[in-house]
Design a protein around this motif. Structure first.
Motif, PDB file in Angstrom:
ATOM      1  N   VAL A  22       0.814  -1.218   0.000  1.00  0.00           N
ATOM      2  CA  VAL A  22       0.000   0.000   0.000  1.00  0.00           C
ATOM      3  C   VAL A  22       0.851   1.272   0.000  1.00  0.00           C
ATOM      4  O   VAL A  22       0.322   2.371  -0.090  1.00  0.00           O
ATOM      5  CB  VAL A  22      -0.961   0.042   1.215  1.00  0.00           C
ATOM      6  N   GLU A  23       2.171   1.117   0.101  1.00  0.00           N
ATOM      7  CA  GLU A  23       3.023   2.297   0.263  1.00  0.00           C
ATOM      8  C   GLU A  23       4.297   2.269  -0.566  1.00  0.00           C
ATOM      9  O   GLU A  23       4.674   3.271  -1.175  1.00  0.00           O
ATOM     10  CB  GLU A  23       3.396   2.436   1.750  1.00  0.00           C
ATOM     11  N   PRO A 217      -3.298 -10.190  10.134  1.00  0.00           N
ATOM     12  CA  PRO A 217      -2.290  -9.365  10.788  1.00  0.00           C
ATOM     13  C   PRO A 217      -1.199 -10.153  11.499  1.00  0.00           C
ATOM     14  O   PRO A 217      -0.147  -9.600  11.823  1.00  0.00           O
ATOM     15  CB  PRO A 217      -3.119  -8.565  11.800  1.00  0.00           C
ATOM     16  N   THR A 218      -1.442 -11.443  11.771  1.00  0.00           N
ATOM     17  CA  THR A 218      -0.465 -12.240  12.513  1.00  0.00           C
ATOM     18  C   THR A 218      -0.296 -13.612  11.876  1.00  0.00           C
ATOM     19  O   THR A 218      -1.189 -14.114  11.186  1.00  0.00           O
ATOM     20  CB  THR A 218      -0.898 -12.450  13.979  1.00  0.00           C
ATOM     21  N   VAL A 239       3.491  -1.234   5.210  1.00  0.00           N
ATOM     22  CA  VAL A 239       3.547  -0.180   6.232  1.00  0.00           C
ATOM     23  C   VAL A 239       3.654  -0.785   7.630  1.00  0.00           C
ATOM     24  O   VAL A 239       4.500  -0.379   8.442  1.00  0.00           O
ATOM     25  CB  VAL A 239       2.290   0.718   6.153  1.00  0.00           C
ATOM     26  N   TRP A 240       2.809  -1.773   7.901  1.00  0.00           N
ATOM     27  CA  TRP A 240       2.713  -2.321   9.257  1.00  0.00           C
ATOM     28  C   TRP A 240       3.888  -3.227   9.592  1.00  0.00           C
ATOM     29  O   TRP A 240       4.344  -3.254  10.736  1.00  0.00           O
ATOM     30  CB  TRP A 240       1.371  -3.054   9.408  1.00  0.00           C
ATOM     31  N   ALA A 245       8.280  -3.867  13.080  1.00  0.00           N
ATOM     32  CA  ALA A 245       9.655  -4.345  13.267  1.00  0.00           C
ATOM     33  C   ALA A 245      10.550  -3.221  13.782  1.00  0.00           C
ATOM     34  O   ALA A 245      11.385  -3.427  14.678  1.00  0.00           O
ATOM     35  CB  ALA A 245      10.192  -4.891  11.953  1.00  0.00           C
ATOM     36  N   LEU A 246      10.364  -2.027  13.245  1.00  0.00           N
ATOM     37  CA  LEU A 246      11.186  -0.892  13.664  1.00  0.00           C
ATOM     38  C   LEU A 246      10.846  -0.464  15.089  1.00  0.00           C
ATOM     39  O   LEU A 246      11.736  -0.191  15.898  1.00  0.00           O
ATOM     40  CB  LEU A 246      10.985   0.275  12.695  1.00  0.00           C
ATOM     41  N   ALA A 247       9.550  -0.436  15.405  1.00  0.00           N
ATOM     42  CA  ALA A 247       9.140  -0.044  16.763  1.00  0.00           C
ATOM     43  C   ALA A 247       9.691  -1.015  17.803  1.00  0.00           C
ATOM     44  O   ALA A 247      10.148  -0.595  18.877  1.00  0.00           O
ATOM     45  CB  ALA A 247       7.615   0.004  16.850  1.00  0.00           C
ATOM     46  N   GLU A 248       9.675  -2.305  17.479  1.00  0.00           N
ATOM     47  CA  GLU A 248      10.211  -3.298  18.414  1.00  0.00           C
ATOM     48  C   GLU A 248      11.713  -3.098  18.615  1.00  0.00           C
ATOM     49  O   GLU A 248      12.211  -3.109  19.756  1.00  0.00           O
ATOM     50  CB  GLU A 248       9.934  -4.708  17.899  1.00  0.00           C
TER      51      GLU A 248
END
Length: 261
Positions: A22-23, A217-218, A239-240, A245-248
């Motif tokens: 989507v991005e 989603p999982t 996006v997700w 992954a980056l937030a973790e």
């Protein structure tokens, strides 16, 4: 040996695993997804803001990686359907398909004579700019193009059996959020009404030996839904996956790094 296309994949009930774009319509995206093990990609025009110039480029990236691409167009309008086909979409996904009349309009718009009524444009992107006989091109295109109808409304669930019975429909694809909204239970995926809608859709594809797909989603939910009868499993979106992954990683780095000085 050529990789199996969407038509061949949809004819089997083995799991087909893919990803939602989507991005990031970057030149390397096809090879990245292929290297990651994807069997297909779902490329979105409904919510992404991508236009047809982007579609035309992105489909070349997926072709280069030999990764079958489903393009979700924003509406059932003829010009959206036919343009996606002319750009070279192998698979076409339509949102909120509700009844057999809508399905027949979609097939008319995406298939050439004698199956449909699509306007003729040859030796362009969809046939890779190759010359050849008109009859052969019509047959090849009609055989290759693969239709994914989204079940996202109460009407779509009620008519799932009739739509799955239509020759030319390859897969019913549950749009779970919009379906829950249509049923009056937004986001309540454990609600009996939602579960009954899924059971009815599963029964329709089993009866007519068609494929069944969903975005998940999982990993755990994907495995669970495959056991219920879903064979096209689209794991999350670009996006997700990047965000999570980056937030973790950033969270772990922040927790582990000590202030100096």
């Amino acid at each position: 040996m050529a990789e199996p296309g969407l038509k061949e994949l949809s004819a089997t009930r083995k799991p087909k695993l893919g990803h939602f774009i989507v991005e990031f319509a970057t030149p390397g995206i096809g090879h990245i997804l292929k290297s990651a093990g994807c069997d297909f990609v779902l490329f979105d025009l409904e919510h992404s803001g991508f236009g047809f110039e982007t579609v035309k480029s992105a489909l070349r990236y997926f072709e280069a990686a030999q990764l079958p691409a489903i393009v979700r167009v924003p509406s059932r309008e003829y010009h959206h359907i036919a343009r996606a086909m002319d750009m070279g979409a192998e698979g076409l996904m339509l949102p909120m398909v509700g009844n057999p009349a809508e399905v027949r309009h979609i097939i008319d718009s995406m298939k050439y004579h004698p199956v449909g009524k699509r306007g003729v444009a040859l030796q362009v992107a969809h046939d890779r700019y190759r010359p050849g006989s008109v009859a052969d091109k019509f047959v090849a295109s009609n055989r290759r193009t693969t239709l994914f109808c989204q079940i996202e409304t109460e009407e779509g669930v009620e008519n799932a059996d009739e739509m799955a019975a239509i020759d030319g429909v390859d897969c019913l694809w549950v749009g779970h959020f919009d379906l829950s909204v249509s049923l009056g239970i937004p986001g309540e995926f454990d609600h009996p009404k939602f579960k009954q809608a899924i059971e009815k859709t599963v029964a329709a594809v089993r009866k007519h030996n068609k494929a069944l797909g969903r975005l998940v989603p999982t990993v755990e939910q994907g495995i669970e839904l495959n056991a219920q009868g879903f064979d096209f499993i689209c794991y999350s979106g670009d996006v997700w996956v990047l965000h999570n992954a980056l937030a973790e990683a950033i969270g772990k780095l922040r927790a582990g790094c000590k202030e100096v000085g």
